[in-house]
Structures are given as structure tokens and as C-alpha cells.
Design an enzyme around this catalytic site. Structure first.
Site, PDB file in Angstrom:
ATOM      1  CG  ASP A 140      -1.890  -1.131   1.113  1.00 35.47           C
ATOM      2  OD1 ASP A 140      -2.794  -0.996  -0.004  1.00 35.47           O
ATOM      3  OD2 ASP A 140      -2.192  -1.731   1.981  1.00 35.47           O
ATOM      4  CG  ASP A 182      -8.006  -3.593  -2.732  1.00 35.77           C
ATOM      5  OD1 ASP A 182      -8.526  -4.595  -3.441  1.00 35.77           O
ATOM      6  OD2 ASP A 182      -8.554  -3.153  -2.011  1.00 35.77           O
ATOM      7  CB  THR A 226     -14.290 -12.229  -1.959  1.00 38.12           C
ATOM      8  OG1 THR A 226     -14.469 -10.666  -1.638  1.00 38.12           O
ATOM      9  CG2 THR A 226     -15.055 -13.175  -0.868  1.00 38.12           C
ATOM     10  NE  ARG A 236     -12.986   0.025  -0.394  1.00 38.70           N
ATOM     11  CZ  ARG A 236     -13.877  -0.505   0.770  1.00 38.70           C
ATOM     12  NH1 ARG A 236     -15.062  -0.011   0.861  1.00 38.70           N
ATOM     13  NH2 ARG A 236     -13.255  -1.103   1.582  1.00 38.70           N
ATOM     14  CD1 TRP A 243     -10.303  -1.696  -4.506  1.00 37.09           C
ATOM     15  CD2 TRP A 243      -9.701   0.453  -4.925  1.00 37.09           C
ATOM     16  NE1 TRP A 243     -10.280  -1.128  -3.433  1.00 37.09           N
ATOM     17  CE2 TRP A 243      -9.924   0.150  -3.403  1.00 37.09           C
ATOM     18  CE3 TRP A 243      -9.598   1.713  -5.277  1.00 37.09           C
ATOM     19  CZ2 TRP A 243      -9.887   1.088  -2.480  1.00 37.09           C
ATOM     20  CZ3 TRP A 243      -9.514   2.613  -4.261  1.00 37.09           C
ATOM     21  CH2 TRP A 243      -9.794   2.393  -2.922  1.00 37.09           C
TER      22      TRP A 243
END
Length: 389
Positions: free
Chosen positions: A113, A173, A233, A245, A249
């Protein structure tokens, strides 16, 4: 006093353009609502161990996290973006303080991240001042991020937890963290960052999407031979569901990847997933999606404002490349919905957030129907992108 009048005039003009209200009264109400919410961010004191992540209405409590949390960069990013919207230097000075707290993350190789943390803070700062130190932090953070790249898999590893189940998990993501790598090549002239970003995007393009152009959340690989072990998931309703969401992404990520590469297959995928999303029977009329389109409790399922803002921001850029009005129309619908009292956090709540009704992690019942910092971030980005049009 003169500066305050100038700032107020800028805000009035901005909101008038963004919302295209026909009634002067509605314009003034929108201006007051947003301006009051922005000011609450100035009242939250800088603290390197207390980045505001979300707010629990039930507990009347701000959830605070350290810089290692994936959401830490958004608060500084929000301040930078409000500075751009208002031209009020108070936001800029506070943004600098919060941005500085994140710098140590440039060495944190335990997470994918880096883009969320570093580029949403230092990257936003670079938009507003020429700062070599900020550039150096972005390049060093990118070096750290690509240390998680596996050439056999062709991807950057997302998570290190849950090792009993996953060998090499890659989540949708992770597309969002590629923007920092693309920028690192522009800053450093080292093509390695760009090349790895492209390889990761290509692998995700090949393996994350279903026949209907919706996307899986997690694809787990064998790091030795690159084979796919499972498609599952972690935050959606089930492995085959449409986590809202996650679609965001994908739409945003591939639109952004097209910006840097001009690879038509990226733009095609962004459009295909955007069309799937817009045409889904369970997308509410106000444009704010349920947290997962397959939740059997719809229409009583929680909404996810953060998904709406990620997608609305991505679709403004998608419109710029395609000139397809339906993408811009969706972004306008989202902004018009979110500027209402239904979605704007009440001014009586002294928490440094703007919007309510985001859903963080439904399977863990964590951050359910709450203000969440990244919902605000992409809301502000949508405003700025629409203003630039």
C-alpha cells in the site's frame, strides 16, 4: 478579512460550477455545508500516531491509526485537495505537517500500500510545490514497493497475512499503487518502475476479470511456477459476488494505467467494467452503490459512499479519454447526491470527516455505515477533476 472574502468567493464560484444548481438558495446551502465540513479538518491536531481513519457514530469515537496503516496518507491528501479547492493556506500548512509523519513508510516493505500512503500524501504535495525531497521520498518508496515483485508471477505481492491459506495473494486494490511507480519513472528516469507497473497491470488484466467484466477481489498464485491457486474474496459477500469498491479500483486503476501507457487494452477494460457497473440492476438511482451488488438483503443492504467516490473520480478521467457522456453523467449524479444532507456528515459531529455512509469491511463487520477517510479523498478528487473540465 480581505483574504477570507476572497476564499469565500472562490468557494461560491467552485460549487456553482461543480453542482450546476439552478436555484441560488441551493448553491448557498451547498457552499455552507461543504465549507463547514472542511473547517473541521483544521481542528484536528497533527499527531504522528493518530491518523484519522473513520468515525463511529455509535461510540462517538474517531478511529485513529499509525502511519503503517494503509489509510494513513489520505488525511494529508484531503488537506492538500481542500487547499486546492479553497486557496486557504491553513490547509496547505497543515497538509505539510501530516505529510511529514508518513515519510518513514518509505522503508516499509511489509505492505503493497505504498501508493495509498505515500503518493496520496507526498504526491498530492508535489502538485502544489516543486519539492525535491518529496520526489526523493516517492522514488525510495517505489524502490521498496518493487521489492515485493515476483517476475514468475508477474505481479507485486499484496498481503503477507493469512499465509496458511494464501501463497502469493494479489488484490484488485493493488492497481491503485501503480500510479506511484509510473511517476517514479518520470521523476528518476529509471524505467524499471514503469516496466514492473505494466507487468503487474497485464497479469491482473489477464486473471482478475470475469466474462461479464466484473472483477474478483483476490487472486492467489503459486510463487514458484506462477500458477493460479484460487480466485476468492476477502471483503466481498462471497467469492463470486460483485464487491462495489473492488469494481471501483478496477475502473479507476485501468483508466489511470491508460493515462501513462496509452495501451488501448487498459482503456477497453476500464470501459467494460464501467459499463457492467452502470448497467447493473442493483445500482441505486442516486448512484451510491450497495457495498456488494449480490448482498441478498438489498434494498436494505448498506451503501458504500467510498465506492461511489472512487468510481466517480475514475469516470471523470474515463470521460476525458472516451468523450462518452454517460461516464461524466454518473460522476455528476454522485456529486449531486453526496452534497445533500443525506450523505454529508452533520456539522454537530466534531470529527474530521466530510461524508457518511461508507462501508469498510462487511465480512468483519468493521467500519459499517461510517465516515471513512478515503471516501472523502476521492470525493474531493472528483470535485477537482470536474472543476478542471
Amino acid at each position: 478579512m480581505k483574504q477570507k472574502k476572497i476564499n469565500n468567493l472562490i468557494m461560491v464560484l467552485s460549487i456553482s460550477i461543480l453542482f450546476s444548481c439552478t436555484e441560488k438558495k441551493k448553491q448557498n446551502n451547498s457552499k455552507i455545508s461543504l465549507e463547514n465540513r472542511y473547517e473541521k479538518l483544521l481542528n484536528y491536531a497533527p499527531d504522528s500516531l493518530a491518523f484519522p481513519r473513520s468515525y463511529s457514530v455509535v461510540k462517538n469515537e474517531i478511529k485513529k491509526v499509525p502511519s503503517k496503516d494503509w489509510t494513513s496518507g489520505f488525511y494529508a491528501g484531503n488537506l492538500w485537495q481542500i487547499y486546492e479547492l479553497t486557496d486557504n493556506n491553513q490547509y496547505k500548512e497543515l497538509a505539510k505537517k501530516w505529510t511529514a509523519f508518513i515519510e518513514k513508510e518509505k522503508y516499509n516493505d511489509k505492505t503493497h500500500d505504498m501508493g495509498f500512503k505515500v503518493f496520496c500524501s507526498f504526491g498530492q504535495g508535489l502538485k502544489h510545490e516543486e519539492n525535491q525531497h518529496y520526489k526523493d521520498v516517492i522514488v525510495k518508496s517505489s524502490e521498496t514497493l518493487i521489492s515485493r515483485y515476483n517476475d514468475t508471477v508477474g505481479s507485486i505481492r499484496s498481503w503477507d497475512f493469512n499465509k496458511k491459506t494464501w501463497d502469493f495473494p494479489v488484490i484488485i486494490d493493488n492497481m491503485m499503487n501503480l500510479e506511484m511507480l509510473f511517476e517514479a519513472t518520470k521523476i528518476s528516469k529509471d524505467s524499471t518502475f514503469h516496466e514492473i507497473a505494466v507487468k503487474h497491470a497485464n497479469t491482473t488484466l489477464k486473471n482478475h476479470f470475469r466474462a461479464d467484466n466484473s472483477c474478483f477481489h483476490v487472486v492467489d498464485y503459486n510463487p514458484v511456477n506462477g500458477d493460479i491457486r484460487m480466485k476468492v474474496t476477502h471483503q466481498g459477500y462471497n467469492d463470486a459476488s460483485v464487491w462495489a469498491r473492488g469494481q471501483g479500483w478496477a475502473i479507476y486503476g485501468y483508466t489511470m494505467a491508460y493515462r501513462y501507457t496509452k495501451d488501448e487494452k487498459y482503456l477497453a477494460q476500464a470501459e467494460a467494467t464501467a459499463n457492467f457497473y452502470l448497467n447493473h440492476k442493483n445500482l441505486p438511482k442516486d448512484g451510491i452503490p450497495y457495498w456488494d451488488f449480490e448482498d441478498p438483503s438489498i434494498p436494505n443492504a448498506p451503501r458504500d459512499v467510498s465506492a461511489a467516490t472512487v468510481i466517480s473520480s475514475g469516470m471523470v478521467e474515463l470521460y476525458q479519454y472516451t468523450k462518452n457522456e454517460k461516464y461524466l453523467d454518473y460522476s455528476k449524479k454522485v456529486i449531486n447526491s453526496l452534497k445533500s444532507e443525506e450523505y454529508i456528515l452533520e456539522p454537530t459531529i466534531k470529527a474530521p470527516f466530510i461524508l457518511k455512509h461508507s462501508t469498510g469491511n462487511w465480512p468483519k463487520k468493521d467500519e459499517m455505515d461510517e465516515p471513512i477517510v478515503y471516501g472523502d479523498y476521492y470525493f474531493l478528487e472528483t470535485l477537482l477533476r470536474m472543476k478542471s473540465l
